[in-house]
Write an enzyme that holds these catalytic residues in place. Structure first.
Site, PDB file in Angstrom:
ATOM      1  N   SER A 185       0.814  -1.214   0.000  1.00  8.98           N
ATOM      2  CA  SER A 185       0.000   0.000   0.000  1.00  8.98           C
ATOM      3  C   SER A 185       0.850   1.267   0.000  1.00  8.98           C
ATOM      4  O   SER A 185       1.572   1.534  -0.944  1.00  8.98           O
ATOM      5  CB  SER A 185      -0.952  -0.030   1.200  1.00  8.98           C
ATOM      6  OG  SER A 185      -1.929   0.966   1.124  1.00  8.98           O
ATOM      7  N   ASP A 218      -5.868   2.075  -3.107  1.00  3.59           N
ATOM      8  CA  ASP A 218      -7.074   1.905  -2.309  1.00  3.59           C
ATOM      9  C   ASP A 218      -7.383   3.189  -1.537  1.00  3.59           C
ATOM     10  O   ASP A 218      -8.375   3.267  -0.819  1.00  3.59           O
ATOM     11  CB  ASP A 218      -6.976   0.698  -1.368  1.00  3.59           C
ATOM     12  CG  ASP A 218      -5.846   0.799  -0.353  1.00  3.59           C
ATOM     13  OD1 ASP A 218      -5.056   1.762  -0.408  1.00  3.59           O
ATOM     14  OD2 ASP A 218      -5.752  -0.094   0.515  1.00  3.59           O
ATOM     15  N   ASP A 265      -1.137   1.198  -4.041  1.00  5.15           N
ATOM     16  CA  ASP A 265      -2.091   0.216  -4.566  1.00  5.15           C
ATOM     17  C   ASP A 265      -3.455   0.830  -4.835  1.00  5.15           C
ATOM     18  O   ASP A 265      -4.409   0.119  -5.153  1.00  5.15           O
ATOM     19  CB  ASP A 265      -2.219  -0.981  -3.620  1.00  5.15           C
ATOM     20  CG  ASP A 265      -2.908  -0.631  -2.305  1.00  5.15           C
ATOM     21  OD1 ASP A 265      -2.857   0.548  -1.901  1.00  5.15           O
ATOM     22  OD2 ASP A 265      -3.496  -1.531  -1.683  1.00  5.15           O
ATOM     23  N   ASP A 284      -2.210   6.288  -3.356  1.00  8.50           N
ATOM     24  CA  ASP A 284      -1.064   5.578  -2.799  1.00  8.50           C
ATOM     25  C   ASP A 284      -0.704   4.430  -3.750  1.00  8.50           C
ATOM     26  O   ASP A 284      -1.300   4.286  -4.812  1.00  8.50           O
ATOM     27  CB  ASP A 284      -1.369   5.070  -1.390  1.00  8.50           C
ATOM     28  CG  ASP A 284      -2.533   4.087  -1.373  1.00  8.50           C
ATOM     29  OD1 ASP A 284      -3.372   4.161  -2.280  1.00  8.50           O
ATOM     30  OD2 ASP A 284      -2.604   3.249  -0.443  1.00  8.50           O
TER      31      ASP A 284
END
Length: 447
Positions: A95, A243, A241, A239
């Protein structure tokens, strides 16, 4: 949490803490506790290929089928798990963490992160050594890996449809975009352009060693500069990834998850789709968010920090909108986990529907001054039982009274302790936060 799983999967420095052996056993555990057909995606980290290979080998060693989605945002994997009727999904990503880290997080067949109880069973299995060689399948019972054709395209289609189904688009908007050298480099620009926006992007390439470094949702300075340089109406940052999402207004205003959730909640309430006039957030949310929601007649459910706990509360209460100040928001009408691109599109659709700039829309919430300091190199495990720190927090709360609050908590994904102080008096918030940081450093020194 357990020895392996934190608040968001298993994380650590790749090939040191998060090893190929551990990834292999996580693959085996996924088959045992989720099922044989598993969608696997990753972000852009250099270690992603290595860990993907090991994890996929673990799945196939148990006779499982790996549906390889390649580089794709975490919410894309959650979506594809349902779309492709998988038994579960696995994301290889750390992440917002630095490039040397990586992580492995699992979804069930509905695209939801695993419960604590299921993670504990998986952890017991892994720490017990996984499946003995004598019990492994062989011959025609071995598993296979199958690439998913146009995985990112399927996810992009889903996001675009979620906005167009409302009879709205993003025509006329100039968007500055920072994908943080992460997975959203393959999705966000295309989706926003298909919705009619003009998009100027930065950090939309990647080497595997630059993800989240001085960019993206954890460092908004490059995006703020880009918004000013190109005269954009809004800036969007993800960010690694994707999410999460954070916004920047043309005047430089940072629009965090609390403000995004406030705008979306009020828009959904007006459209009659905010079920039971209820939203979820964490104890880290700004007091201004709670005040804005209560003023609008919206009930706020607060949880422990971590999107998994927000999701648990949402499912328990029947809530369709929840999130965190970090920009991790869940809209259950569209996806089962935090979705930076989808939330960005829905937020901008709400602003356009109201005929407001992003800064005008965000003004529905007046943010109470908040100071957050991360304290590194301390023993975070000793935090809950330290009496001196408890006394310091009690003294700070007494000093502020009803005009502020204190929250000190260990990070679930990094080796540090977070000190948060909120007060109507910003100087008081800073003073008390710095005082508590010194207590944390003194009391929680590593042996």
């Amino acid at each position: 949490m357990g020895q392996l799983f934190g608040t968001d999967g298993v994380r650590g420095i790749a090939n040191t803490e998060l090893t190929c052996d551990l990834a292999f056993k996580l693959g085996q555990a996924a088959v045992v506790f989720l099922g044989k057909t598993l969608v696997v995606g990753k972000d852009t980290r250099l270690s992603g290929d290595m860990l993907e290979s090991a994890l996929a080998a673990g799945v196939m060693s148990m006779g499982g089928t790996v549906l390889l989605a390649g580089v794709i945002p975490t919410p894309g994997v959650a979506f594809l798990t349902r779309e492709l009727h998988g038994d579960g999904g696995i994301v290889i990503s750390a992440s917002h963490n630095p490039p040397e880290y990586n992580g492995i997080k699992l979804f069930d067949a509905r695209g939801f992160k695993l419960s604590d109880a299921l993670e504990e069973k998986a952890e017991t299995f892994i720490l017990g050594g996984g499946t003995p060689v004598a019990d492994l399948p062989f011959g025609e019972a071995l598993g296979v890996a199958i690439p998913v054709e146009d995985a990112c395209g399927l996810y992009i289609d889903h996001v675009v449809k979620s906005v167009r189904d409302q009879g709205i688009d993003l025509e006329g908007l100039h968007i500055a975009l920072d994908t943080g050298h992460g997975a959203s480099a393959l999705t966000s620009k295309e989706a926003l352009r298909r919705l009619g926006a003009q998009v100027t992007a930065i950090n939309d390439d990647f080497t595997g060693l630059d993800i989240n470094v001085g960019c993206g949702s954890t460092c908004l300075t490059p995006l703020q500069e880009l918004v000013g340089e190109v005269g954009a109406d809004v800036g969007i940052a993800h960010d690694g990834d994707a999410d999460r999402v954070m916004f920047v207004g043309p005047g430089g205003l940072e629009i965090d998850g609390d403000m995004i959730e406030a705008v979306c909640a009020l828009d959904m309430l007006e459209r009659g789709v905010l079920k039971d006039s209820l939203v979820a957030t964490t104890v880290m949310c700004n007091l201004g968010f709670v005040h804005a929601m209560r003023k609008a007649g919206i009930e706020v459910v607060q949880t422990k920090v971590g999107d998994r706990y927000v999701l648990e509360a949402m499912l328990e209460k029947g809530c369709v909108l929840g999130g965190e100040q970090s920009g991790h928001l869940i809209m259950l009408d569209y996806n089962s986990t935090g979705d930076g691109l989808l939330v960005a599109a829905q937020f901008l659709a709400a602003c356009k529907r109201q005929g407001k700039t992003v800064e005008e829309a965000a003004s529905v919430m007046a943010r109470v001054p908040q100071v957050l300091i991360n304290v590194k190199d301390v023993d975070k495990a000793a935090l809950p039982t330290n009496e001196a720190l408890k006394a310091a927090v009690a003294a700070a709360e007494e000093e502020m009274g009803s005009d502020g609050r204190v929250l000190i908590r260990p990070s679930g994904t990094e080796p540090l302790v977070r000190v948060m102080v909120e007060s109507l008096d910003p100087e008081q918030a800073a003073r008390i936060a710095n005082r508590l940081v010194e207590v944390v450093k003194e009391e929680l020194q590593r042996p």
